[in-house]
Design a protein around this motif. Sequence first.
Motif, PDB file in Angstrom:
ATOM      1  N   ARG A  18      -2.600  12.050   3.320  1.00 16.21           N
ATOM      2  CA  ARG A  18      -3.132  12.755   3.991  1.00 16.21           C
ATOM      3  C   ARG A  18      -1.936  13.845   4.248  1.00 16.21           C
ATOM      4  N   GLU A  44      -4.698  14.709  -2.830  1.00 11.83           N
ATOM      5  CA  GLU A  44      -5.735  13.877  -3.466  1.00 11.83           C
ATOM      6  C   GLU A  44      -5.503  13.626  -4.957  1.00 11.83           C
ATOM      7  N   VAL A  64      -3.052  10.614  -5.153  1.00 11.97           N
ATOM      8  CA  VAL A  64      -3.706   9.361  -4.866  1.00 11.97           C
ATOM      9  C   VAL A  64      -4.382   9.055  -6.152  1.00 11.97           C
ATOM     10  N   ASP A 100       0.923  -1.286   0.017  1.00 11.63           N
ATOM     11  CA  ASP A 100      -0.109   0.079   0.021  1.00 11.63           C
ATOM     12  C   ASP A 100       0.881   1.205   0.157  1.00 11.63           C
ATOM     13  N   ARG A 149      -2.785   0.778  -4.636  1.00  9.42           N
ATOM     14  CA  ARG A 149      -3.643   0.945  -3.467  1.00  9.42           C
ATOM     15  C   ARG A 149      -2.998   2.195  -2.682  1.00  9.42           C
ATOM     16  N   THR A 171      -3.487   5.870  -0.323  1.00  8.97           N
ATOM     17  CA  THR A 171      -4.214   6.844   0.610  1.00  8.97           C
ATOM     18  C   THR A 171      -3.296   8.078   0.995  1.00  8.97           C
ATOM     19  N   SER A 181       0.976   5.365   0.882  1.00 10.91           N
ATOM     20  CA  SER A 181       0.857   6.256   1.919  1.00 10.91           C
ATOM     21  C   SER A 181       1.479   7.629   1.167  1.00 10.91           C
TER      22      SER A 181
END
Length: 135
Positions: free
Chosen positions: A76, A60, A63, A32, A72, A74, A34
């Motif tokens: 922040r 955003e 991602v 994943d 995959r 995510t 990040s």
Amino acid sequence: MSERILVAVDGSEASARAVEVAARLARVADGDLSVVHVVEGRPNGEGEVEAGGPAQELVEEVVAKVGPEGTRATGRTRAVAIGRVAQGILSEAADLGASVIVVGSRGLSESSVLLVGSVTHRLLHLTDRPVIVVP
């Protein structure tokens, strides 16, 4: 347990190249990704530095870009006091249990002045986990 790869972004060309490498690594490792953008600033009246707005939009966008490629991901933002970007990246990596951190060799400060890798340099001196530096 799948690998967690953390990529720090700032909107620079080196950061975009780091995203490409990190996304490829996540796909190969069946891991994943990040995505984090660390915002530096002065604390508000409550001692907090606010993150969001353009920083959140950048995360955003990254991602959304890597998702269709099969990664995959995510993302922040994380807010830190001025001069603490490397520590913010390391805190994010620790919170997520990232197995590796991917960064560009040079990036842009909030004032869009080209840095000569000062955040990356500091990160390499402070970290206890592998870092991939993408030129």
